[in-house]
Design a protein around this motif. Structure first.
Motif, PDB file in Angstrom:
ATOM      1  N   PHE A   7       0.822  -1.212   0.000  1.00 24.76           N
ATOM      2  CA  PHE A   7       0.000   0.000   0.000  1.00 24.76           C
ATOM      3  C   PHE A   7       0.858   1.264   0.000  1.00 24.76           C
ATOM      4  O   PHE A   7       0.513   2.256  -0.647  1.00 24.76           O
ATOM      5  CB  PHE A   7      -0.960   0.009   1.188  1.00 24.76           C
ATOM      6  N   VAL A   8       1.964   1.252   0.724  1.00 28.21           N
ATOM      7  CA  VAL A   8       2.864   2.411   0.707  1.00 28.21           C
ATOM      8  C   VAL A   8       3.426   2.608  -0.687  1.00 28.21           C
ATOM      9  O   VAL A   8       3.525   3.743  -1.181  1.00 28.21           O
ATOM     10  CB  VAL A   8       3.984   2.234   1.758  1.00 28.21           C
ATOM     11  N   GLY A   9       3.794   1.532  -1.361  1.00 25.48           N
ATOM     12  CA  GLY A   9       4.275   1.642  -2.741  1.00 25.48           C
ATOM     13  C   GLY A   9       3.232   2.213  -3.670  1.00 25.48           C
ATOM     14  O   GLY A   9       3.534   3.049  -4.529  1.00 25.48           O
ATOM     15  N   ILE A  10       1.995   1.777  -3.500  1.00 27.93           N
ATOM     16  CA  ILE A  10       0.909   2.322  -4.321  1.00 27.93           C
ATOM     17  C   ILE A  10       0.743   3.816  -4.055  1.00 27.93           C
ATOM     18  O   ILE A  10       0.551   4.605  -4.984  1.00 27.93           O
ATOM     19  CB  ILE A  10      -0.405   1.559  -4.043  1.00 27.93           C
ATOM     20  N   MET A  11       0.845   4.210  -2.797  1.00 24.34           N
ATOM     21  CA  MET A  11       0.706   5.633  -2.469  1.00 24.34           C
ATOM     22  C   MET A  11       1.841   6.460  -3.048  1.00 24.34           C
ATOM     23  O   MET A  11       1.640   7.610  -3.433  1.00 24.34           O
ATOM     24  CB  MET A  11       0.632   5.823  -0.957  1.00 24.34           C
ATOM     25  N   VAL A  12       3.044   5.900  -3.120  1.00 28.64           N
ATOM     26  CA  VAL A  12       4.169   6.632  -3.707  1.00 28.64           C
ATOM     27  C   VAL A  12       3.897   6.908  -5.177  1.00 28.64           C
ATOM     28  O   VAL A  12       4.090   8.033  -5.660  1.00 28.64           O
ATOM     29  CB  VAL A  12       5.484   5.842  -3.514  1.00 28.64           C
ATOM     30  N   PHE A  13       3.451   5.894  -5.910  1.00 23.73           N
ATOM     31  CA  PHE A  13       3.134   6.107  -7.327  1.00 23.73           C
ATOM     32  C   PHE A  13       1.964   7.075  -7.494  1.00 23.73           C
ATOM     33  O   PHE A  13       1.971   7.913  -8.396  1.00 23.73           O
ATOM     34  CB  PHE A  13       2.829   4.781  -8.018  1.00 23.73           C
ATOM     35  N   GLU A  14       0.985   6.972  -6.644  1.00 23.89           N
ATOM     36  CA  GLU A  14      -0.174   7.854  -6.723  1.00 23.89           C
ATOM     37  C   GLU A  14       0.215   9.296  -6.384  1.00 23.89           C
ATOM     38  O   GLU A  14      -0.322  10.246  -6.970  1.00 23.89           O
ATOM     39  CB  GLU A  14      -1.276   7.371  -5.782  1.00 23.89           C
ATOM     40  N   SER A  15       1.132   9.481  -5.464  1.00 24.35           N
ATOM     41  CA  SER A  15       1.528  10.840  -5.085  1.00 24.35           C
ATOM     42  C   SER A  15       2.231  11.544  -6.239  1.00 24.35           C
ATOM     43  O   SER A  15       2.060  12.748  -6.426  1.00 24.35           O
ATOM     44  CB  SER A  15       2.428  10.807  -3.856  1.00 24.35           C
ATOM     45  N   ASN A  16       3.024  10.801  -7.018  1.00 24.85           N
ATOM     46  CA  ASN A  16       3.665  11.414  -8.182  1.00 24.85           C
ATOM     47  C   ASN A  16       2.625  11.881  -9.192  1.00 24.85           C
ATOM     48  O   ASN A  16       2.744  12.967  -9.761  1.00 24.85           O
ATOM     49  CB  ASN A  16       4.642  10.433  -8.837  1.00 24.85           C
ATOM     50  N   TYR A  17       1.607  11.069  -9.406  1.00 23.66           N
ATOM     51  CA  TYR A  17       0.540  11.455 -10.337  1.00 23.66           C
ATOM     52  C   TYR A  17      -0.223  12.669  -9.802  1.00 23.66           C
ATOM     53  O   TYR A  17      -0.529  13.602 -10.548  1.00 23.66           O
ATOM     54  CB  TYR A  17      -0.419  10.284 -10.558  1.00 23.66           C
ATOM     55  N   THR A  18      -0.513  12.672  -8.516  1.00 23.33           N
ATOM     56  CA  THR A  18      -1.236  13.793  -7.917  1.00 23.33           C
ATOM     57  C   THR A  18      -0.420  15.076  -8.004  1.00 23.33           C
ATOM     58  O   THR A  18      -0.958  16.140  -8.337  1.00 23.33           O
ATOM     59  CB  THR A  18      -1.579  13.478  -6.450  1.00 23.33           C
TER      60      THR A  18
END
Length: 111
Positions: A88-99
């Motif tokens: 989940f932390v990895g998913i959030m890292v990728f999502e934060s770049n998109y955001t």
């Protein structure tokens, strides 16, 4: 004379096992301190520190908390949730770049 019930079927681990684990913990701690001593910086520094930390935690959990000798279901119950959190932390890292990208594109376009 009443006979006392003795537990002769108990398993005791040899002291050599604990001494070897303590030795490995010392070596891993030394490596962690050497990362700072040699002045490594950036992602290399943090990745080495995290790797050494995870190895030390794994040794402590496996030997001193006796997880190496537990049932597989108990091991899964303890080890799987932190692994899922890492995903989940990895998913959030990728999502934060998109955001961040969409916010920068929106605010720059709106200026």
């Amino acid at each position: 004379m009443a006979q006392l019930a003795t537990h002769t079927d108990t398993q005791q681990h040899p002291i050599r096992l604990y001494l070897v684990v303590w030795g490995w913990l010392f070596i891993l701690s030394l490596c962690s301190y050497l990362v700072d001593f040699f002045g490594l910086v950036g992602y290399l520094r943090w990745s080495l520190i995290l790797i050494f930390m995870a190895l030390k935690a794994g040794l402590i959990i496996a030997v001193f908390m006796h997880m190496a000798w537990e049932r597989l279901a108990l091991s899964y119950a303890i080890l799987v949730p932190p692994l899922v959190l890492l995903v989940f932390v990895g998913i959030m890292v990728f999502e934060s770049n998109y955001t961040l990208f969409t916010r920068l594109a929106f605010f720059v376009a709106g200026s």
